[in-house]
Design an enzyme around this catalytic site. Structure first.
Site, PDB file in Angstrom:
ATOM      1  CG  ASP A  32      -2.055   0.984   1.102  1.00  0.00           C
ATOM      2  OD1 ASP A  32      -3.217   0.536   1.027  1.00  0.00           O
ATOM      3  OD2 ASP A  32      -1.793   2.209   1.068  1.00  0.00           O
ATOM      4  CG  ASN A  89     -12.423  -0.893   3.775  1.00  0.00           C
ATOM      5  OD1 ASN A  89     -12.796  -1.322   4.856  1.00  0.00           O
ATOM      6  ND2 ASN A  89     -11.242  -0.302   3.607  1.00  0.00           N
ATOM      7  N   GLY A  95     -15.690   2.985   3.589  1.00  0.00           N
ATOM      8  CA  GLY A  95     -14.479   3.716   3.246  1.00  0.00           C
ATOM      9  C   GLY A  95     -13.774   3.230   1.996  1.00  0.00           C
ATOM     10  CD  GLN A  96     -14.829  -0.660  -2.775  1.00  0.00           C
ATOM     11  OE1 GLN A  96     -15.939  -0.999  -2.373  1.00  0.00           O
ATOM     12  NE2 GLN A  96     -14.243  -1.211  -3.824  1.00  0.00           N
ATOM     13  CG  HIS A 102      -8.687  -2.953  -2.479  1.00  0.00           C
ATOM     14  ND1 HIS A 102      -9.594  -2.232  -3.217  1.00  0.00           N
ATOM     15  CD2 HIS A 102      -8.544  -2.289  -1.305  1.00  0.00           C
ATOM     16  CE1 HIS A 102      -9.977  -1.174  -2.514  1.00  0.00           C
ATOM     17  NE2 HIS A 102      -9.358  -1.189  -1.347  1.00  0.00           N
ATOM     18  CG  HIS A 104      -6.860  -2.928   3.112  1.00  0.00           C
ATOM     19  ND1 HIS A 104      -6.135  -1.771   2.932  1.00  0.00           N
ATOM     20  CD2 HIS A 104      -8.066  -2.702   2.537  1.00  0.00           C
ATOM     21  CE1 HIS A 104      -6.885  -0.876   2.296  1.00  0.00           C
ATOM     22  NE2 HIS A 104      -8.067  -1.410   2.052  1.00  0.00           N
TER      23      HIS A 104
HETATM   24  P1  AMP Z   1      -9.819   1.347   0.295  1.00  0.00           P
HETATM   25  O1  AMP Z   1     -10.059   2.567   1.153  1.00  0.00           O
HETATM   26  O2  AMP Z   1     -10.195   0.070   0.958  1.00  0.00           O
HETATM   27  O3  AMP Z   1     -10.447   1.527  -1.072  1.00  0.00           O
HETATM   28  O4  AMP Z   1      -8.254   1.272   0.112  1.00  0.00           O
HETATM   29  C1  AMP Z   1      -7.572   1.801  -0.968  1.00  0.00           C
HETATM   30  C2  AMP Z   1      -6.112   1.716  -0.633  1.00  0.00           C
HETATM   31  O5  AMP Z   1      -5.366   1.874  -1.824  1.00  0.00           O
HETATM   32  C3  AMP Z   1      -5.618   2.779   0.352  1.00  0.00           C
HETATM   33  O6  AMP Z   1      -5.066   2.149   1.503  1.00  0.00           O
HETATM   34  C4  AMP Z   1      -4.562   3.547  -0.451  1.00  0.00           C
HETATM   35  O7  AMP Z   1      -3.455   3.944   0.336  1.00  0.00           O
HETATM   36  C5  AMP Z   1      -4.168   2.517  -1.501  1.00  0.00           C
HETATM   37  N1  AMP Z   1      -3.619   3.064  -2.736  1.00  0.00           N
HETATM   38  C6  AMP Z   1      -4.127   4.066  -3.485  1.00  0.00           C
HETATM   39  N2  AMP Z   1      -3.371   4.254  -4.587  1.00  0.00           N
HETATM   40  C7  AMP Z   1      -2.370   3.335  -4.536  1.00  0.00           C
HETATM   41  C8  AMP Z   1      -1.257   3.030  -5.380  1.00  0.00           C
HETATM   42  N3  AMP Z   1      -1.021   3.699  -6.514  1.00  0.00           N
HETATM   43  N4  AMP Z   1      -0.423   2.038  -4.999  1.00  0.00           N
HETATM   44  C9  AMP Z   1      -0.635   1.361  -3.842  1.00  0.00           C
HETATM   45  N5  AMP Z   1      -1.679   1.592  -3.025  1.00  0.00           N
HETATM   46  C10 AMP Z   1      -2.525   2.579  -3.347  1.00  0.00           C
END
Ligand code: AMP
Ligand code: ZN
Length: 116
Positions: A32, A89, A95-96, A102, A104
């Protein structure tokens, strides 16, 4: 299948760089970019699925595949025995922020329960 303009499809296609820690024919896992824990890895299907509520009987096995990969990565990262959190999420209230499914994988510190 690639969704036009989808950030994680672009990472899966190697159009945007990421620190990849695991990859097979179906999924890819990468660090991340804004880690919330010492270990914070995202696991995604290569095929675009918008969110977990879109899963059907035909592709539900993807979740098991993601979990097995997360377990393997957790062991490699040395957090298997201490513990780790797997989070998906789904949609706005959870909070997606990126609408490509994906999971985490977070570890290396203690987490509060219930989450805020
Ligand atoms: P969510 O809030 O569950 O949609 O999580 C999205 C996640 O994607 C967050 O933890 C961000 O920090 C991560 N994220 C966004 N852009 C990138 C990227 N280019 N490379 C790696 N992680 C990312
Ligand atoms: Zn996508």
């Amino acid at each position: 299948m690639t969704e036009q303009g989808c950030l994680f499809c672009r990472i899966a296609n190697k159009e945007i760089p990421a620190k990849v820690v695991f990859e097979d024919s179906r999924i890819i896992a990468f660090e991340d970019v804004n880690p919330q824990a010492p270990v914070h890895i995202l696991l995604i299907p290569k095929k675009h699925i918008e969110k977990i509520s879109d899963l059907t009987k035909d592709n539900a096995d993807m979740v098991g595949h993601l979990v097995l990969a997360a377990n393997k990565i957790a062991a490699e990262q040395g957090i298997r025995d201490a513990g780790y959190r797997l989070t998906i999420n789904c949609n706005k209230d959870a909070g997606q922020a990126v609408f490509h499914l994906h999971m985490h994988l977070m570890g290396g510190r203690k987490f509060a329960w219930p989450p805020g």
